[in-house]
Motif scaffolding. Structure first.
Motif: not given
Length: 667
Positions: A500-512
């Motif tokens: 569950e923790g590996e998932l990010f809703e947006t690319v921006e959230e992942l990059k941040n």
């Protein structure tokens, strides 16, 4: 242009080198470009290809190129972009070219792609040999003046105009009609430099795919016609590689190997090499959709050389219609396992999670069907939203309410030129018929299925299938996971949390998230962002193998004999090799049954029919010990390294398989 009048060209298909390599194969795609350029332009060019970024940087510091080209696949885009951006900034006269399948067919999307990356002068779409040669020839003609060069756009090439509009020919995606025009990068020596590295040889015998699956970039009609390299060339390359290879593995990058009539002849030649040179011992390849034809070809090879992937993706008729896929009929699929010549050959079922029109129930039904058909393993792919596929279009997403998340690609992370860099993917996690909660349940089932089908547990699987429904056993493991031994429950919960923790809703959230140095360090160390199923699988069959056996036995039907179960456990563990520890010492065990004879028996006889005391000593084959040492040196013995090792070469050689009896006269 360079002072020596030759155009200096560097091409790189980059890999990450954090703990383990992100990709272990030779850079085949750019080697084709190099060989074709040297054939057509000969003395006009000097071409060098690279796999490792530090090697490229060192070369550029000594001799700056005129043209720099990189690949664009889902696992190289960010690193390739960083490379082009760095060196274009260093010298604006550098002509930069990117190419690869990871781009949309839509012109407006292509324009945005290039506007987001202004350091790319040209993008090559489709088969790159002729389009790239046209770019280089135009560079020579215009004496390296980029503004003049970009006025001419050939088939298979896109770029931006001076005002930022997309410029394309009538045929932006190019297919090479006559593959024999492309010289072999093996036979001309281009690949020689890579035989002394950690990399593994990869070759290609065909290009294209006749199928139209909406989730695959080759499902586009551009790639529907399959083209072939000649049999003579394929044989010559195989022979050349067999004389040079220092490792026993071979990768073939075809989309449907062993499905075409000529593959029979190729497999016969490979078998000749196996008999004469003991190479290759293992081949990694995507086998064709017509599994019967594939088995006929693979039966020619030494047992265990290729795992046949009998992919169904789904058994739901509505799903299959939606994804434009037709499976072989059910009766034929059920009979596949009986077509093998040797029990060491493996049949792997495959599904994709979650496909349009699929429900949790229909997804589990696909598992049940493949298990009942006798597959040796079920591999579940997460549905990647790949560029260039129909399934990624807005229309398709909206029609099935496909919700997606972003996650870091396993192993594709590192620091280059003082900058943090990582690759990521977009995956589907829910549709209008498959909820996010359904996805989470299925992710845990993925781990259980992967672990249960380890060759380590084959004696247990044989015993289970003799006495109860195997699918019901799998369901029991999932439903009773909270009653597993405490240490196992902790591992299962960590896996669920990580999934569950590996998932990010947006690319921006992942990059941040990754812009925080502490978080990025965790990713570098493998604490997050790895291939969770593979990593936890490696953990469960090494550190927790004994507990997994106990967990399996606990979930058997209640009418099993305790003595049988104790013998079964000891036999399973005695064959087992923990790749993290010493494994060359023999193991001596006493049994109440002739366990080796029972395990090798192909009749329907039950374990109790092999009653009789027996002392056994378990050894590892000398060849297997040598292979283990070689693989561990290549991949390492961390959880991630072992997962890489097992994913690429399977587990058949990583067992104590030679059993000597101390009382043979009693048998």
């Amino acid at each position: 242009m360079s002072d020596n009048k030759r155009v200096t060209i560097y091409l790189i298909d980059p890999v990450y080198e954090n703990r383990v390599l992100s990709n272990y194969v030779f850079p085949l795609s750019i080697s084709f470009l190099s060989s074709y350029l040297k054939k057509v332009l000969a003395e006009k060019v000097s071409v060098e290809i690279f796999r490792f970024v530090d090697e490229l940087e060192e070369k550029i510091n000594r001799n700056f190129p005129d043209i720099l080209g990189t690949t664009n696949y889902p696992w190289t885009l960010e690193l390739s972009s960083l490379i082009l951006r760095k060196f274009k900034k260093q010298n604006s006269n550098l002509l930069t070219v990117m190419g690869g399948s990871n781009i949309s067919y839509d012109l407006s999307s292509q324009g945005k792609f290039l506007r987001d990356r202004p350091y790319i002068d040209y993008y090559v779409c489709g088969d790159g040999e002729i389009p790239f040669e046209n770019i280089v020839s135009n560079y020579i003609k215009e004496n390296g003046e980029i503004k003049k060069i970009k006025k001419n756009v050939h088939n298979g090439v896109i770029c931006l105009s001076g005002n930022g509009d997309i410029v394309s020919s009538d045929s932006p995606f190019y297919r090479h009609e006559k593959l024999e025009e492309i010289p072999s990068p093996y036979l001309d020596g281009t690949m020689d430099k890579f035989f002394n590295t950690k990399l593994l040889p990869m070759m290609q015998t065909t290009r294209g795919c006749p199928f139209s699956c909406v989730y695959c970039y080759e499902g586009n009609k551009t790639y529907s016609k399959v083209r072939f390299f000649s049999i003579e060339r394929v044989k010559a390359e195989l022979d050349y590689i067999s004389n040079k290879a220092q490792k026993s593995l071979l990768h073939i990058t075809d989309s449907n190997f062993a499905m075409f009539p000529r593959d029979i002849e190729i497999c016969k030649f490979i078998r000749t090499l196996q008999d004469k040179k003991n190479w290759p011992q293992s081949i990694t390849v995507a086998t064709g959709k017509d599994a019967y034809k594939v088995i006929k070809a693979v039966n020619i090879l030494k047992p265990g050389t290729i795992t046949i992937r009998a992919a169904l993706q789904s058994t739901n008729p509505d799903t299959l219609k939606t994804i434009k896929r037709k499976n072989i009929d059910a009766n034929t699929y059920i009979q596949l396992k009986d077509s093998f010549n040797n029990p060491d050959d493996k049949l792997e079922g495959q599904t994709i999670l979650p496909l349009p029109m699929e429900t949790l129930e229909s997804h589990f039904e696909s598992y049940r069907f493949m298990i009942s058909a006798g597959v040796d393993n079920v591999f579940v792919h997460n549905l990647m939203m790949l560029n260039g596929t129909e399934i990624k279009t807005k229309e398709f997403r909206d029609r099935y309410n496909m919700q997606t998340r972003f996650r870091i690609l396993p192993r594709d992370i590192g620091r280059f030129f003082g900058e943090n860099c990582f690759e990521y993917e977009e995956i589907c996690v829910s549709t209008n018929k498959f909820s996010l909660q359904d996805y989470k349940k299925s992710r845990f089932l993925q781990l259980i299925m992967k672990t249960v089908h380890s060759v380590l547990f084959e004696p247990l699987l044989k015993y289970i299938k003799e006495g109860q429904n195997f699918y019901e056993f799998i369901k029991a493991l999932v439903e009773n996971s909270e009653s597993a031994p405490n240490n196992l429950v902790d591992v299962f919960n960590r896996y669920r949390n990580d999934a569950e923790g590996e998932l990010f809703e947006t690319v921006e959230e992942l990059k941040n998230y990754c812009s925080n140095e502490e978080n990025f360090s965790k990713v570098l160390k493998g604490e997050i962002g790895g291939n969770l199923v593979q990593t936890y699988y490696a953990l469960l069959i090494t550190d927790y193998a004994g507990l997994m056996v106990d967990f399996f036995i606990k979930n058997l039907a209640p009418d099993h004999d305790d003595t049988e179960l104790e013998n079964l456990k000891e036999f399973t563990i005695s064959r087992y090799i923990n790749l993290k520890n010493s494994y060359d010492e023999p193991i001596e065990k006493s049994f109440d049954y002739n366990m080796p004879e029972w395990f090798d028996d192909t009749s329907s006889k039950k374990l109790y029919e092999f009653k009789g005391s027996l002392n056994c000593t378990f050894y590892i084959y000398k060849e297997s010990a040598s292979e283990i040492n070689s693989r561990l040196k290549l991949f390492g013995n961390s959880d991630q390294g072992i997962s890489n090792l097992l994913f690429r070469v399977g587990g058949i050689n990583f067992l104590r398989r030679e059993v000597k009896y101390s009382n043979e006269e009693s048998l």
